[in-house]
Design an enzyme around this catalytic site. Structure first.
Site, PDB file in Angstrom:
ATOM      1  CE1 TYR A 109     -27.812   6.081  12.248  1.00 36.07           C
ATOM      2  CE2 TYR A 109     -26.099   6.719  10.691  1.00 36.07           C
ATOM      3  CZ  TYR A 109     -26.955   5.770  11.221  1.00 36.07           C
ATOM      4  OH  TYR A 109     -26.923   4.492  10.721  1.00 36.07           O
ATOM      5  CD  GLU A 197     -27.935   2.635  13.488  1.00 36.10           C
ATOM      6  OE1 GLU A 197     -28.614   2.018  14.334  1.00 36.10           O
ATOM      7  OE2 GLU A 197     -28.383   2.987  12.378  1.00 36.10           O
TER       8      GLU A 197
END
Ligand code: GDP
Ligand code: MN
Length: 399
Positions: A109, A197
């Site tokens: 992530y 992101e």
């Protein structure tokens, strides 16, 4: 403003972030054709909507033939995808992105956000990719690595290497990780983003680092500096009420309650919503008509608020500094004569030309409920909405 995954990937790849090969399609036929062009034997078909959580909701499908691509697309095009981020109405699928499938070794992530407490860009990363960051922070908080960027010096390579080491990225890929982080940071700052992101950022079977998913959000107030980004806006993904308002130069945020708010200034809008809640009601929206509101603008605001079926009362709360209460009052009267308003209307005016404003409201002959303080206005709005005003009658503005 949000953009689609395929757009974010294109933006980021221009800053040196590696992404899989892919192509956009507007129909099942085009998707199958795109897959053939890309080559390979397995493809990922991804619904392009402004929301995450598509994988779990059926918006990301692995296909290994033309027929499967067709079927995957038939399930997507023209449908609404409901994910935990879209709300119950979901978001319409009008474009799909086809990518050559990539063998995944490891999912990471990576996020860049504005950290308001340190007033800096913060990099957030975790070796537990593929999960949403909210779940990671709930279930594996220790896996999260954070780094703050000092704006005066920018993101330093040593910080990137530190992040890479903490994530346990193997030495051969560290330089690639530095390049990815620097690319994201440059895209973030140079394009006035508020969020980047990549989830997941993957280590592939053939040992490359690739952004398999990408999301970017931009600061609306800086879009004028980036016409190439502003152009990526997709109104089909926005709340129709908010898109209509933006087109009319009003800032509008749709909420879940029943009391429509027409207010000038964001601070006053916040205070108005708080006071409505304090009085036991729920705001239906946040509508800021801004300074210098003309009667036409006020009428537009009424039309917009009335287009929300949940609205059962409208509170107009104006503190006139640059605005003038008499203009706002004229706007309210004009709106009530022109727009079909069949819910109680409560008006609280304060500031410049307030006496003239009150006079216009009083002389209009319209059943406008007046209030002098914010608390009184909120209580009367909630009262009118609950249909138990102290007068005991339901006051309705005529249409
Ligand atoms: P999201 O659910 O909206 O965040 O969509 P993602 O683009 O993140 O896709 C969801 C999941 O699908 C990813 O976390 C991956 O596990 C998987 N996925 C996406 N692309 C590929 C791919 O090329 N190969 C493989 N094996 N899995 C993929
Ligand atoms: Mn994702």
């Amino acid at each position: 403003m949000d953009i689609h995954e395929y757009q974010a990937k294109e933006v980021l790849s221009n800053f040196g972030v590696a992404v899989p090969e892919g192509a956009l399609a507007y129909s099942p036929e085009q998707a199958a054709y795109r897959a053939r062009e890309l080559g390979g034997e397995k493809w990922i078909v991804k619904a392009q909507v402004h929301a995450g959580g598509r994988g779990k909701a059926g918006g990301v499908k692995l296909c290994d033939s033309d027929v499967e691509i067709h079927e995957a697309c038939e399930d997507m095009f023209g449908k609404k995808l409901v994910t935990h981020q879209t709300g119950a109405d979901g978001k319409g699928i009008y474009r799909v992105y086809v990518e050559a499938a990539v063998p995944i070794e490891r999912e990471i992530y990576l996020g860049l956000v504005l950290d308001r407490s340190s007033q800096r860009v913060m990099i957030v990363a975790s070796g537990e990719g593929g999960m949403e960051i909210e779940d990671i922070s709930a279930e594996k908080p220790d896996s999260i690595v954070r780094a703050i960027v000092e704006p005066a010096v920018g993101l330093r390579d040593f910080q990137c290497r530190q992040i890479a080491f903490k994530l346990g990225i193997e030495p051969g890929l560290v330089q690639q990780m530095v390049r990815t982080l620097q690319g994201c940071y440059r895209a973030f700052t140079e394009l006035d983003a508020t969020m980047v992101e990549i989830n997941p950022l993957v280590v592939t079977g053939d040992n490359r680092l690739l952004a398999l998913d990408a999301k970017m959000t931009f600061d609306d107030n800086a879009l004028f500096r980036h016409p190439q980004i502003a152009e990526l806006r997709d109104k089909s993904q926005e709340d129709p009420r908010e898109a209509r308002a933006a087109d009319r130069g009003l800032s509008y945020v749709g909420l879940e309650g029943n009391i429509g708010c027409i207010v000038n200034g964001a601070g006053l809008a916040m205070a108005t919503m708080d006071t409505i809640k304090l009085a036991g009601g729920e705001p239906a929206n946040f509508l800021d008509i801004g300074g210098g509101a003309t009667p036409e603008r006020v009428a537009k605001a009424f039309r917009l608020v009335m287009s929300d079926k949940n609205v059962q009362a409208i509170l107009v709360n104006i503190f006139a500094g640059i605005n003038r209460c008499d203009w706002v009052a004229e706007g309210v009267v004009q709106a009530l004569r022109e727009v079909e308003v069949d819910v109680p209307v409560i008006v609280r005016l304060a500031g410049t030309n307030v006496e003239e404003g009150q006079k216009i409201l009083a002389q209009s002959g319209l059943p406008i409920i007046r209030a002098s303080t914010l608390m009184e206005a909120a209580e009367r709005s909630v009262g009118a909405w609950r249909n138990d005003l102290s007068q005991g009658v339901k006051v309705r503005a005529v249409s």
